[in-house]
Design an enzyme around this catalytic site. Structure first.
Site, PDB file in Angstrom:
ATOM      1  N   ARG A 261      28.669  63.092  -3.910  1.00 43.42           N
ATOM      2  CA  ARG A 261      28.923  64.294  -3.109  1.00 43.42           C
ATOM      3  C   ARG A 261      30.124  65.001  -3.727  1.00 43.42           C
ATOM      4  O   ARG A 261      31.238  64.507  -3.641  1.00 43.42           O
ATOM      5  CB  ARG A 261      29.192  63.904  -1.652  1.00 43.42           C
ATOM      6  CG  ARG A 261      29.344  65.099  -0.735  1.00 43.42           C
ATOM      7  CD  ARG A 261      29.647  64.699   0.694  1.00 43.42           C
ATOM      8  NE  ARG A 261      30.866  63.932   0.770  1.00 43.42           N
ATOM      9  CZ  ARG A 261      30.961  62.700   1.245  1.00 43.42           C
ATOM     10  NH1 ARG A 261      29.912  62.065   1.671  1.00 43.42           N
ATOM     11  NH2 ARG A 261      32.122  62.069   1.276  1.00 43.42           N
ATOM     12  N   HIS A 265      33.265  65.595   2.771  1.00 47.29           N
ATOM     13  CA  HIS A 265      32.315  64.958   3.694  1.00 47.29           C
ATOM     14  C   HIS A 265      31.763  65.992   4.680  1.00 47.29           C
ATOM     15  O   HIS A 265      30.564  66.105   4.886  1.00 47.29           O
ATOM     16  CB  HIS A 265      33.026  63.824   4.440  1.00 47.29           C
ATOM     17  CG  HIS A 265      32.251  63.278   5.586  1.00 47.29           C
ATOM     18  ND1 HIS A 265      31.203  62.416   5.428  1.00 47.29           N
ATOM     19  CD2 HIS A 265      32.370  63.493   6.920  1.00 47.29           C
ATOM     20  CE1 HIS A 265      30.704  62.107   6.613  1.00 47.29           C
ATOM     21  NE2 HIS A 265      31.394  62.750   7.531  1.00 47.29           N
ATOM     22  N   TYR A 274      42.031  61.540  -1.015  1.00 48.10           N
ATOM     23  CA  TYR A 274      41.638  60.144  -1.258  1.00 48.10           C
ATOM     24  C   TYR A 274      40.804  59.937  -2.520  1.00 48.10           C
ATOM     25  O   TYR A 274      40.618  58.808  -2.951  1.00 48.10           O
ATOM     26  CB  TYR A 274      40.886  59.569  -0.048  1.00 48.10           C
ATOM     27  CG  TYR A 274      39.657  60.357   0.369  1.00 48.10           C
ATOM     28  CD1 TYR A 274      38.449  60.184  -0.277  1.00 48.10           C
ATOM     29  CD2 TYR A 274      39.710  61.265   1.431  1.00 48.10           C
ATOM     30  CE1 TYR A 274      37.324  60.887   0.100  1.00 48.10           C
ATOM     31  CE2 TYR A 274      38.583  61.979   1.815  1.00 48.10           C
ATOM     32  CZ  TYR A 274      37.395  61.789   1.157  1.00 48.10           C
ATOM     33  OH  TYR A 274      36.292  62.494   1.535  1.00 48.10           O
TER      34      TYR A 274
END
Ligand SMILES: Cc1ncc(C[n+]2csc(CCOP(=O)(O)OP(=O)(O)O)c2C)c(N)n1
Length: 368
Positions: A261, A265, A274
């Site tokens: 991805r 998200h 992150y």
């Protein structure tokens, strides 16, 4: 179609087209997509481009305050288009919240997809019109629904198969384990399609499992395939194999589509907090659209007029989507009670009265 696997779990990554757009050595999988002529490959390319454009437009609409949230699928186009184009009309899709590309291939109007994220509908679309459920937010729940539905189809002697989509993080949910175990025990005609996009929000897949997701099928007695999820032809071939197994009564298959991805998200997330930037760069080089573009170029099928036609189609779809979104007639607050029960119900009548009284307490209250 020969659907026997060399091993219960084939852990080698199935690939038909390399990131450079070169066809790999012929295998049984490339034979399975032997019917994909240049014209059909161009259609798949168009699907990929249009789906990416829908996703980008929806993301922009969210940023402009028109949607409450959106779950982008940038980078996952081939996993979704390749698997969805393997389906027949009678097959049934049980999706998560990210399968906009699958919904597009099933014929769902992109404006209908958006209304869910805008909060303008309590569901999204009629599942029986497209043989696809509306977004499931409870991670992994849809795999259980798919298994139950698949079992029902088996009992009814129905022709079709079921496919359920979920992410790598979902494999840590009990629901997925229960569904795999149950489907294996009762031979439900279900394809478990995991889009391993490497992250479950901020948790990497290495936290979910210490072996490949495909390997995890073995414990349930579910044959599994591991496929390059950025290779639309490989995904098409793998899904055709799994669907054929389901239709011939050989039970479930697990597909691990290895993808990435490239965006957040959801629009509420910031992956730069992150995720190492180098990983994004690495996957950008494996972009599913670039790969087919290179292949078409190599095969002399990518000319300027085709490129322009695809762009116009994508732009027109995005314009329709924006018009449809901005033109949404918002339902009144009382419509909340309309579809809870098929028939009148005293509890709903009571709640309706109480909510109407509550709303009436506001100045300039909306009445319906
Ligand atoms: C049962 C449940 N637990 C937690 C959540 C919150 N949640 C939403 S998405 C998500 C991560 C899912 O990751 P993955 O399954 O890998 O799918 P992806 O979003 O990457 O496609 C979580 C934990 C939820 N919606 N449902």
């Amino acid at each position: 179609m020969d659907t026997t696997f060399s091993a219960a779990v084939d852990d080698t990554l199935i690939q038909i087209v390399t990131p450079e757009g070169v066809r790999t050595e012929p295998t049984m999988y490339s034979e399975l997509v032997g019917d994909i002529t240049t014209e059909k490959l161009r259609d798949l390319y168009e699907d990929l481009v249009v789906v990416r454009r829908i996703d980008a437009e929806a993301t922009a609409l969210q940023r402009q305050g028109e949607l409450g949230l959106w779950a982008p699928m940038l980078g996952q186009e081939a996993a979704q288009v390749g698997s969805a184009r393997a389906l027949e009309r009678d097959d049934f899709v049980f999706a998560s919240y990210r399968e906009h590309g699958v919904a597009y291939c099933r014929g769902v109007d992109p404006t209908q997809m958006l209304r869910f994220w805008r909060g303008s509908t309590q569901s999204g679309w009629d599942p029986y019109e497209y043989n696809m459920t509306t977004p499931a937010i409870i991670v992994g729940s849809q795999a259980l629904h798919a298994t139950g539905y698949g079992l029902g189809m088996k009992f009814d002697g129905a022709e079709g198969a079921v496919i359920t989509y979920f992410g790598d993080g979902a494999t840590s949910q009990g629901d997925i384990s229960e569904a795999l175990g149950f489907a294996a025990s009762f031979g439900a005609p279900v394809v478990f399609f995991c889009q391993n996009n490497q992250w479950a929000i901020s948790e990497p897949v290495t936290v979910q499992t210490h072996i490949t997701i495909a390997e995890r099928g073995r414990g349930f007695g579910v044959p599994a395939l591991r496929v390059d999820g950025n290779d639309v032809l490989a995904v098409l071939a793998a899904t055709r194999t799994a669907l054929a197994r389901a239709r011939e009564g050989s039970g479930p298959t697990l597909i691990e589509a290895v993808t990435y991805r490239m965006g957040p998200h959801t629009t509420s997330d910031d992956p730069s907090r992150y995720r190492p930037a180098a990983l994004d760069d690495e996957w950008r080089r494996k972009d599913p659209i670039d790969r087919i573009e290179r292949l078409l170029e190599r095969e002399g099928a990518m000319d300027e007029s085709f490129r322009q036609r695809v762009k116009e189609r994508a732009d027109a779809t995005a314009a329709d989507l924006r018009r449809g979104c901005l033109g949404t007639v918002e339902p009144g607050p009382m419509s909340l009670f309309d579809h809870v029960y098929a028939d009148p119900h005293p509890l709903i009548a009571e709640e309706r009265r109480a909510y109407a009284a509550y709303l009436a307490g506001f100045e300039g209250a909306v009445k319906s």
